[in-house]
Design an enzyme around this catalytic site. Structure first.
Site, mmCIF file in Angstrom:
data_model
loop_
_atom_site.group_PDB
_atom_site.id
_atom_site.type_symbol
_atom_site.label_atom_id
_atom_site.label_comp_id
_atom_site.label_asym_id
_atom_site.label_seq_id
_atom_site.Cartn_x
_atom_site.Cartn_y
_atom_site.Cartn_z
ATOM 1 N N GLN A 98 0.704 -1.018 -0.137
ATOM 2 C CA GLN A 98 0.004 -0.018 -0.130
ATOM 3 C C GLN A 98 0.856 1.216 0.151
ATOM 4 O O GLN A 98 1.555 1.404 1.211
ATOM 5 C CB GLN A 98 -1.107 0.116 1.251
ATOM 6 N N TYR A 179 -5.110 11.825 3.602
ATOM 7 C CA TYR A 179 -3.672 11.743 3.125
ATOM 8 C C TYR A 179 -3.611 12.459 1.680
ATOM 9 O O TYR A 179 -4.938 12.756 0.906
ATOM 10 C CB TYR A 179 -3.039 10.351 2.912
ATOM 11 N N ARG A 226 -7.640 2.302 -2.665
ATOM 12 C CA ARG A 226 -8.538 2.274 -1.468
ATOM 13 C C ARG A 226 -9.199 3.809 -1.225
ATOM 14 O O ARG A 226 -8.591 4.718 -1.141
ATOM 15 C CB ARG A 226 -7.780 1.792 -0.209
ATOM 16 N N GLY A 311 -9.107 -6.010 9.245
ATOM 17 C CA GLY A 311 -8.036 -5.501 9.896
ATOM 18 C C GLY A 311 -7.755 -5.830 11.127
ATOM 19 O O GLY A 311 -7.030 -6.833 11.581
#
Length: 356
Positions: A98, A179, A226, A311
């Site tokens: 990622q 981000y 994502r 997760g």
């Protein structure tokens, strides 16, 4: 009717089951942003997953925001990641890197002195970040010049090429959680007046061009992304996340990408994430967000997704696939050790034993 334990192909990625390990920052990298032998053990322990999505890996030093997070911007990091991917493949698993550039979500204590903090616009985030000396506010970013944007995209593409050289099976572009890609897409963080700001089509342009660059460098069928429309994390706000993400998905739907990794969490705008994806995305879909085994099977059975990512259950259950398969109880993790140093709370969670 597909089941959790049935194989599936996502682009060029052949998954032996439909259980995906979601990306999770664990803050165990060394001082040179390299994974260590702890990472080798950690990922190998969880290689029964159909696919592992690595923790966020910064594609450049400017992309680093948190302490002890790994990068893949130099060859020493590539060599270190090779040990991780070799260990996962030795157990028959698959793993993608990622790529995570934090943009303005950066604390001075977590980066080398003098490292540039870049963002679409010079707007400081109202967020606090953990550092080795305590919580810290974010730094004021510098707005990227239009002429600099191709260089940032090239850093992503180079990181993707280095990821493949390190043995990863593909890459995932992190486009949420406040981000850099999300900063470009959101109206609250993008006040640009050039071709990367203003309309939804302009605001998603950075992400579209980055995905195109990744696809050109390593093959579209090895590139995933994502998203979580409306996610407010890290002081992110978009006036119309449904329009923004619908525009994004329409623009990239024909690229032949490996998958869309959709976090279907509740957001302030009350979006129906699954309906949004269904209306704008025809490629493979991985669903995420607080899904248990029963719900995961139901989603697969109704055709809502091709795979489901988990997760937190993977933190204390390295053998999560076998626990699901056999109906074994799940262990709880220690939240105080998620970002700690060392093996404790990282690689010392045991597999299930009937004597437990």
């Amino acid at each position: 009717m597909p089941g959790l334990f049935d194989p599936v192909r996502l682009g060029a990625l052949d998954l032996r089951n439909r259980i995906v390990m979601a990306p999770m920052t664990r803050s165990r990298a060394d001082e040179a942003d390299r994974p260590t032998d702890l990472h080798v053990d950690y990922y190998a322990q969880r290689a029964d997953a159909g696919l592992i999505v690595s923790e966020g890996i910064h594609p450049s030093i400017e992309g680093k925001g948190y302490p002890r997070t790994p990068g893949i911007y130099d060859d020493s990091q590539r060599v270190a990641w090779n040990k991780v991917t070799d260990a996962v493949h030795a157990r028959g698993g698959s793993i993608v890197a990622q790529l995570m550039h934090v943009g303005r979500i950066a604390a001075e204590a977590n980066r080398p002195a003098g490292t540039d903090v870049i963002a679409p616009s010079a707007i400081q985030a109202n967020a606090k970040l953990w550092t080795a000396t305590g919580m810290s506010g974010t730094m004021v970013p510098r707005a990227l010049e239009t002429s600099e944007i191709p260089g940032v995209i090239e850093a992503y593409a180079s990181a993707a090429a280095r990821s493949i050289a390190a043995g990863f099976d593909g890459v995932e572009l992190h486009c949420t959680s406040g981000y850099l890609p999300a900063q470009f897409m959101a109206t609250g963080t993008n006040r640009r007046t050039d071709g990367y700001g203003g309309s939804a089509a302009n605001r998603v342009r950075f992400v579209v061009e980055t995905l195109e660059a990744l696809a050109a460098r390593i093959g579209a069928d090895r590139v995933g992304f994502r998203i979580c429309p409306g996610n407010p994390f890290n002081d992110l706000h978009d006036e119309d996340p449904a329009e923004t993400h619908g525009t994004l998905l329409d623009a990239i739907d024909g690229l032949g990408l490996a998958y869309c990794h959709l976090i279907a969490m509740e957001v302030p705008q009350g979006l129906d994430h699954r309906a949004l994806a269904a209306a704008h995305w025809r490629g493979p879909l991985i669903l995420n967000e607080s899904i248990d085994q029963a719900k995961a099977q139901a989603l697969l059975s109704e055709g809502a997704a091709d795979a489901i990512s988990f997760g937190r259950p993977f933190i204390a259950n390295p053998d999560l696939v076998e626990r699901f398969r056999n109906g074994y109880p799940l262990a709880d993790f220690d939240p105080m050790l998620i970002y700690a140093e060392g093996a404790r709370g990282y690689t010392d969670y045991p597999a299930y034993s009937p004597a437990d």
